[in-house]
Design a protein around this motif. Structure first.
Motif, PDB file in Angstrom:
ATOM      1  N   SER A 118      -8.837 -29.915 -15.361  1.00 28.15           N
ATOM      2  CA  SER A 118     -10.112 -30.698 -15.144  1.00 28.15           C
ATOM      3  C   SER A 118     -10.908 -30.349 -16.544  1.00 28.15           C
ATOM      4  O   SER A 118     -12.004 -31.141 -16.640  1.00 28.15           O
ATOM      5  CB  SER A 118     -11.152 -30.236 -13.908  1.00 28.15           C
ATOM      6  OG  SER A 118     -11.299 -28.992 -14.167  1.00 28.15           O
ATOM      7  N   CYS A 119     -10.678 -29.407 -17.497  1.00 32.99           N
ATOM      8  CA  CYS A 119     -11.374 -29.351 -18.543  1.00 32.99           C
ATOM      9  C   CYS A 119     -10.432 -28.661 -19.744  1.00 32.99           C
ATOM     10  O   CYS A 119      -9.484 -28.103 -19.385  1.00 32.99           O
ATOM     11  CB  CYS A 119     -12.327 -28.366 -18.382  1.00 32.99           C
ATOM     12  SG  CYS A 119     -13.302 -27.953 -19.814  1.00 32.99           S
ATOM     13  N   GLY A 120     -10.891 -28.998 -21.032  1.00 29.42           N
ATOM     14  CA  GLY A 120      -9.962 -28.289 -22.260  1.00 29.42           C
ATOM     15  C   GLY A 120     -10.145 -26.868 -22.394  1.00 29.42           C
ATOM     16  O   GLY A 120      -9.609 -26.308 -23.032  1.00 29.42           O
ATOM     17  N   CYS A 121     -11.211 -26.170 -21.392  1.00 29.96           N
ATOM     18  CA  CYS A 121     -11.300 -24.924 -21.393  1.00 29.96           C
ATOM     19  C   CYS A 121     -10.598 -24.273 -20.551  1.00 29.96           C
ATOM     20  O   CYS A 121     -10.619 -22.892 -20.166  1.00 29.96           O
ATOM     21  CB  CYS A 121     -12.879 -24.590 -20.904  1.00 29.96           C
ATOM     22  SG  CYS A 121     -13.118 -25.263 -19.363  1.00 29.96           S
ATOM     23  N   THR A 122      -9.538 -24.778 -19.940  1.00 31.37           N
ATOM     24  CA  THR A 122      -8.573 -24.188 -18.782  1.00 31.37           C
ATOM     25  C   THR A 122      -7.310 -24.413 -19.411  1.00 31.37           C
ATOM     26  O   THR A 122      -6.887 -25.401 -19.698  1.00 31.37           O
ATOM     27  CB  THR A 122      -8.830 -25.231 -17.329  1.00 31.37           C
ATOM     28  OG1 THR A 122     -10.138 -25.041 -17.213  1.00 31.37           O
ATOM     29  CG2 THR A 122      -7.961 -24.344 -16.369  1.00 31.37           C
ATOM     30  N   TYR A 123      -6.503 -23.357 -18.989  1.00 33.57           N
ATOM     31  CA  TYR A 123      -5.223 -23.307 -19.583  1.00 33.57           C
ATOM     32  C   TYR A 123      -4.298 -22.824 -18.402  1.00 33.57           C
ATOM     33  O   TYR A 123      -4.003 -21.709 -18.365  1.00 33.57           O
ATOM     34  CB  TYR A 123      -5.064 -22.338 -21.015  1.00 33.57           C
ATOM     35  CG  TYR A 123      -5.899 -22.776 -22.237  1.00 33.57           C
ATOM     36  CD1 TYR A 123      -5.396 -23.468 -23.036  1.00 33.57           C
ATOM     37  CD2 TYR A 123      -7.229 -22.339 -22.318  1.00 33.57           C
ATOM     38  CE1 TYR A 123      -6.344 -23.742 -24.255  1.00 33.57           C
ATOM     39  CE2 TYR A 123      -8.153 -22.725 -23.158  1.00 33.57           C
ATOM     40  CZ  TYR A 123      -7.660 -23.553 -24.309  1.00 33.57           C
ATOM     41  OH  TYR A 123      -8.523 -23.699 -25.263  1.00 33.57           O
ATOM     42  N   PRO A 124      -3.636 -23.835 -17.917  1.00 30.88           N
ATOM     43  CA  PRO A 124      -2.555 -23.337 -16.747  1.00 30.88           C
ATOM     44  C   PRO A 124      -0.992 -22.991 -17.501  1.00 30.88           C
ATOM     45  O   PRO A 124      -0.929 -23.755 -18.246  1.00 30.88           O
ATOM     46  CB  PRO A 124      -2.866 -24.470 -15.801  1.00 30.88           C
ATOM     47  CG  PRO A 124      -3.576 -25.580 -16.535  1.00 30.88           C
ATOM     48  CD  PRO A 124      -3.750 -25.052 -17.814  1.00 30.88           C
TER      49      PRO A 124
END
Length: 403
Positions: free
Chosen positions: A123-129
């Motif tokens: 949901s955001c570029g701040c998140t890295y799965p």
């Protein structure tokens, strides 16, 4: 729905639009050649190195993180889509905006057939799965590692990660996490909503403040991009303590004034500081000038994560005052995109709704989208009424479809 309730819904919708958190789903997948794993990141960048958090941490604010899950038997794991997870929600607690933190969601395939991972969406570029395997056999275990970067963020933050699969029934699995980010320089609130106002009505003054852990921060200048409608003044400077840190607080006040058209009005409040990393601070100020007809929603956002899926949205119009009565003479789509197969119709009037009218918009998510930019929604809904004070209503359509 009573008019007062609809008004509350409108205010909530505007507050949601003002949120500075990332809202557009984005995804990118690349193959990890060593083990067939799939790493998911933003703009083809690899996931950042971060300390792995093996169990939730308590928050300094007193909010407990996710309860310990080390000994939870698989029979009690939580279902989402075709998978069962040890836990679905996670709380990082308090963290600095200079930190990166990670969590691992353990899961297994709860179906009686193999499940293929089609895509992982964040949901955001701040998140890295990062996802280990692309195909799971029945009962096979897996791990989804998610890293959160608090840089350029502040306050309470809630994010989601979706796993899209080829499972026919319930194909999407979803996990979430939250954190409270303590920013070096925070703007509270990050945007200012000055209310829903009748034409010519002035809003009440509203305050916002800059909270800085840089005690040498100075305000060099400040201005409103539209001082006629949104005047901006600076208030007192305070020295206090926030989350155990000494901070300096600069207070500002703005409002909305003037007889302007029925529409959403906004401007940028610009503040210049002496801080090298945050030289310029922009705050959005917004006011909604309304007519005698309440429109819910006043903007319509369309989204989807799977192709060729039907969707339905309702638009409700009602009187703000009990004595107001109106009729819809025309309702049509302007600039509708053929890829969405949009159709607009007026629903039968419900006599119990006390003058309210409902429209229904149906459509289908586009069959194909651009992998980088998605499918950008355009167009609007045009409504013509018999009310002289508000003869026309335009509801913009927006949103992005990403698969």
């Amino acid at each position: 729905m009573r008019p007062t309730h609809a008004l509350a819904v409108s205010i909530l919708a505007i507050a949601t639009l003002l949120s500075a958190a990332c809202t557009d789903d984005s995804s990118a997948a690349q193959t990890n050649g060593s083990s067939g794993a799939a790493a998911v990141s933003e703009s083809d960048s690899t996931s950042p190195e971060a300390k792995l958090t093996s169990s939730p941490k308590p928050s300094k604010s007193g909010v407990r993180a996710e309860p310990e899950t080390e000994d939870v038997p698989k029979a009690k794991w939580k279902r989402s889509g075709p998978f069962k997870f040890k836990f679905l929600d996670y709380d990082f607690g308090d963290m600095r905006d200079t930190e990166k933190r990670s969590v691992v969601y353990e899961f297994f395939n709860a179906e009686d057939h193999p499940v293929r991972i089609l895509e992982v969406k964040k949901s955001c570029g701040c998140t890295y799965p990062e996802l280990e395997l692309r195909v799971y056999q029945p009962g096979e275990d897996g791990k989804l590692k998610v890293t959160f970067d608090g840089n350029h963020r502040q306050g309470q933050d809630l994010k989601h990660v979706k796993i899209l699969t080829d499972n026919v029934e319930d194909p999407i699995a979803e996990v979430s996490f939250k954190a409270y980010i303590i920013a070096r320089i925070a703007i509270e609130p990050r945007s200012v909503f000055l209310g829903m106002l009748s034409r010519g009505e002035a809003s009440k003054e509203k305050d916002f403040r800059i909270v800085s852990r840089n005690l040498d921060l100075k305000i060099e200048s400040f201005e409103s991009s539209d001082p006629e409608r949104f005047p901006l003044t600076q208030g007192k400077v305070e020295h206090t303590v926030d989350h155990g840190d000494d901070v300096v607080v600069y207070n500002f006040t703005t409002s909305f004034k003037g007889d302007f058209a029925i529409d959403q009005h906004k401007t940028i409040l610009k503040i210049k500081t002496n801080d090298k990393e945050k030289k310029y601070i922009n705050v959005v100020a917004l006011a909604q000038v309304v007519g005698p007809i309440n429109v819910v929603p006043f903007k319509l956002q369309l989204r989807g994560v799977l192709p060729n899926k039907e969707f339905t949205h309702k638009i409700q119009l009602g009187p703000r005052a009990k004595e107001t009565r109106f009729k819809i003479k025309e309702a049509r789509l302007i600039g509708a995109q053929k890829e969405l197969h949009l159709n607009l119709k007026q629903l039968p009037i419900d006599p119990k709704r006390n003058g309210w009218v409902a429209l229904e918009l149906t459509g289908k998510t586009p069959a194909q989208v651009d992998k980088k930019t998605g499918f950008q929604v355009k167009g609007s809904i045009y409504i013509r009424t018999d009310l002289a004070e508000q003869p026309e209503i335009i509801i913009p359509l927006s949103g992005v479809f990403r698969y």
